[in-house]
Design a protein around this motif. Structure first.
Motif, PDB file in Angstrom:
ATOM      1  N   MET A  52       0.846  -1.204   0.000  1.00  0.00           N
ATOM      2  CA  MET A  52       0.000   0.000   0.000  1.00  0.00           C
ATOM      3  C   MET A  52       0.878   1.249   0.000  1.00  0.00           C
ATOM      4  O   MET A  52       1.815   1.359   0.791  1.00  0.00           O
ATOM      5  CB  MET A  52      -0.866   0.025   1.259  1.00  0.00           C
ATOM      6  CG  MET A  52      -1.999  -0.946   1.209  1.00  0.00           C
ATOM      7  SD  MET A  52      -2.947  -0.874   2.724  1.00  0.00           S
ATOM      8  CE  MET A  52      -1.750  -1.408   3.906  1.00  0.00           C
ATOM      9  N   GLU A  58      -1.819   5.202   7.013  1.00  0.00           N
ATOM     10  CA  GLU A  58      -0.864   4.373   7.749  1.00  0.00           C
ATOM     11  C   GLU A  58      -0.274   5.056   8.980  1.00  0.00           C
ATOM     12  O   GLU A  58       0.501   4.460   9.696  1.00  0.00           O
ATOM     13  CB  GLU A  58       0.277   3.950   6.823  1.00  0.00           C
ATOM     14  CG  GLU A  58      -0.026   2.715   5.999  1.00  0.00           C
ATOM     15  CD  GLU A  58      -0.015   1.435   6.812  1.00  0.00           C
ATOM     16  OE1 GLU A  58       0.968   1.177   7.496  1.00  0.00           O
ATOM     17  OE2 GLU A  58      -1.008   0.692   6.769  1.00  0.00           O
ATOM     18  N   TYR A 257      -6.855  -4.607   6.304  1.00  0.00           N
ATOM     19  CA  TYR A 257      -6.943  -4.114   4.925  1.00  0.00           C
ATOM     20  C   TYR A 257      -7.004  -5.268   3.940  1.00  0.00           C
ATOM     21  O   TYR A 257      -6.546  -6.387   4.229  1.00  0.00           O
ATOM     22  CB  TYR A 257      -5.773  -3.170   4.592  1.00  0.00           C
ATOM     23  CG  TYR A 257      -4.391  -3.688   4.921  1.00  0.00           C
ATOM     24  CD1 TYR A 257      -3.759  -4.612   4.111  1.00  0.00           C
ATOM     25  CD2 TYR A 257      -3.718  -3.240   6.047  1.00  0.00           C
ATOM     26  CE1 TYR A 257      -2.486  -5.083   4.409  1.00  0.00           C
ATOM     27  CE2 TYR A 257      -2.443  -3.703   6.355  1.00  0.00           C
ATOM     28  CZ  TYR A 257      -1.833  -4.613   5.536  1.00  0.00           C
ATOM     29  OH  TYR A 257      -0.582  -5.084   5.824  1.00  0.00           O
ATOM     30  N   ALA A 270      -3.008  -6.933   8.259  1.00  0.00           N
ATOM     31  CA  ALA A 270      -1.891  -7.746   8.698  1.00  0.00           C
ATOM     32  C   ALA A 270      -1.870  -7.705  10.214  1.00  0.00           C
ATOM     33  O   ALA A 270      -2.317  -6.734  10.804  1.00  0.00           O
ATOM     34  CB  ALA A 270      -0.578  -7.191   8.169  1.00  0.00           C
ATOM     35  N   ARG A 313       8.681  -6.566  10.189  1.00  0.00           N
ATOM     36  CA  ARG A 313       8.915  -5.153   9.904  1.00  0.00           C
ATOM     37  C   ARG A 313      10.052  -4.665  10.804  1.00  0.00           C
ATOM     38  O   ARG A 313      10.092  -5.044  11.978  1.00  0.00           O
ATOM     39  CB  ARG A 313       7.663  -4.335  10.208  1.00  0.00           C
ATOM     40  CG  ARG A 313       6.370  -4.833   9.585  1.00  0.00           C
ATOM     41  CD  ARG A 313       5.231  -3.986  10.154  1.00  0.00           C
ATOM     42  NE  ARG A 313       3.927  -4.369   9.661  1.00  0.00           N
ATOM     43  CZ  ARG A 313       3.085  -5.197  10.293  1.00  0.00           C
ATOM     44  NH1 ARG A 313       3.437  -5.769  11.435  1.00  0.00           N
ATOM     45  NH2 ARG A 313       1.905  -5.454   9.795  1.00  0.00           N
ATOM     46  N   ARG A 339       6.345  -0.019   8.934  1.00  0.00           N
ATOM     47  CA  ARG A 339       5.211  -0.377   8.076  1.00  0.00           C
ATOM     48  C   ARG A 339       5.315   0.249   6.693  1.00  0.00           C
ATOM     49  O   ARG A 339       4.433   0.048   5.853  1.00  0.00           O
ATOM     50  CB  ARG A 339       3.891   0.090   8.721  1.00  0.00           C
ATOM     51  CG  ARG A 339       3.569  -0.570  10.045  1.00  0.00           C
ATOM     52  CD  ARG A 339       2.260  -0.023  10.608  1.00  0.00           C
ATOM     53  NE  ARG A 339       1.132  -0.298   9.759  1.00  0.00           N
ATOM     54  CZ  ARG A 339       0.276  -1.313   9.917  1.00  0.00           C
ATOM     55  NH1 ARG A 339       0.432  -2.153  10.920  1.00  0.00           N
ATOM     56  NH2 ARG A 339      -0.725  -1.477   9.090  1.00  0.00           N
TER      57      ARG A 339
END
Ligand code: GLY
Length: 373
Positions: A52, A58, A257, A270, A313, A339
């Motif tokens: 994304m 975010e 999402y 996620a 991440r 992210r």
């Protein structure tokens, strides 16, 4: 095409995720020789990422510097995608249809009101939609969706395709990607690989994501303060193309999402878990994903599971990445993107090898965590 020994390039990039590959590609396009070292390029967090390019959805409103980075990088994506497609001959599945944020209850609707005010202030394009308008746009949305906001400036890309394209482009530029492990960083000199070979470079870039802080040889105070933040995703086969936009919402207090791919898959994401270096896909993680996604789009449970993956991440204490020179001459960081690795890849490459904005460079300085920096 610049040529030098892969053992002594101008730039040595440790880590072949989207950040390291983009950095090496940009270096090569600037006429520098580069070598990338990664035992399995493109198979870390990049492989799990949804892709994304959605800087506003975010971040929270208190994260202004992160938002500025995201918006700056989003603006670079159209040229980055076009140049990379041309350079590699690959289709990145780069799409600019926007993100549809949906709301179910009074709290969610109020959050969308706040988001509209914020987007307005930033001058970013959006549409406020009723529940019916949301379903007209995405007929598979749940009847309980009461309203939505389409962030028209948002985009997305398939990170796996982007990594494959970068590898192809690097090949075309004569940049070797060594499928080897970095055994020890030699600060200011280069790296010793597993097996003993030494590579030297005037600039070494550490782009090993969540593993960047634990590379042997990094001096104390220079090792970046990154920690692994686990994210589990699920890819579902969607031959009837249930969705045409990225759809997201908050369910049971967590953000979920769904990102459609051009090849007829949908990515559900996620989880966000602080579990150390744990990349197991768990029944509980998948259950949570499906439970929450089903609230948004009930039909997802009918779809065939194509793949499940967990990625790590690279989180940092202030949620900002570390990009640029460290206190050791010749040793640079490109890590801690948490992210936003896919979104921030073009900006990171620019800050390392281009004319990146000085204010943004300062916000990302790896030296900001050291008092005596
Ligand atoms: N950028 C989405 C995620 O990290 O889950």
């Amino acid at each position: 095409m610049p040529s030098s020994s892969p053992r002594s390039p101008d730039v040595l990039v440790l880590g072949g995720g989207i950040i390291g590959l983009s950095a090496a590609w940009r270096a090569a396009r600037r006429g520098l020789t580069a070598t990338v070292v990664d035992p399995d390029p493109g198979r870390g967090a990049t492989h799990a990422a949804a892709g994304m390019l959605a800087p506003v959805s975010e971040v929270t409103y208190t994260e202004e510097p992160l938002l500025r980075l995201g918006l700056a990088s989003l603006a670079l994506w159209p040229a980055f995608a076009a140049e990379l497609s041309a350079d590699s001959g690959h289709n990145l599945d780069y799409r600019t249809d926007g993100t549809l944020d949906v709301a179910f209850g009074a709290d969610d609707m109020a959050a969308l009101d706040d988001l509209s005010v914020f987007l307005d202030k930033l001058g970013l394009p959006f549409d406020r939609l009723t529940g019916r308008e949301c379903r007209r746009m995405e007929p598979m949305l749940a009847p309980s969706v009461r309203g939505g906001l389409l962030a028209r400036g948002d985009a997305w890309v398939d990170p796996r395709r982007a990594a494959a394209a970068l590898l192809a482009a690097l090949d075309r530029h004569g940049v070797p990607v060594l499928r080897r492990r970095a055994a020890e960083v030699l600060p200011g000199e280069g790296v010793r690989l597993s097996g003993g070979d030494v590579l030297t470079a005037s600039r070494t870039v550490i782009a090993c994501g969540a593993w960047s802080g634990s590379l042997p040889g990094l001096p104390p105070g220079v090792a970046p303060p990154v920690r692994p933040v686990k994210g589990q995703i699920m890819r579902l086969r969607d031959p009837s193309r249930l969705l045409t936009h990225t759809v997201r919402g908050t369910v049971h207090g967590s953000s979920v999402y769904l990102v459609p791919r051009g090849d007829g898959e949908v990515v559900l994401g996620a989880t966000q878990e602080e579990m150390g270096f744990d990349t197991r896909v768990t029944a509980g993680g998948l259950w949570e994903l499906l439970r929450d996604a089903r609230e948004l789009v009930p039909g997802v449970t009918e779809l065939e599971v194509a793949d499940t993956v967990a990625g790590l991440r690279p989180g940092t204490p202030d949620n900002l990445p570390l990009i640029g020179p460290t206190a050791v001459p010749g040793l640079h960081m490109a890590t801690g993107h948490h992210r936003g690795g896919v979104l921030l890849a073009p900006l990171t490459a620019d800050l390392l090898f281009g004319d990146g904005d000085k204010g943004l460079a300062l916000a990302c300085s790896p030296r900001r965590f050291k008092e005596d920096a």
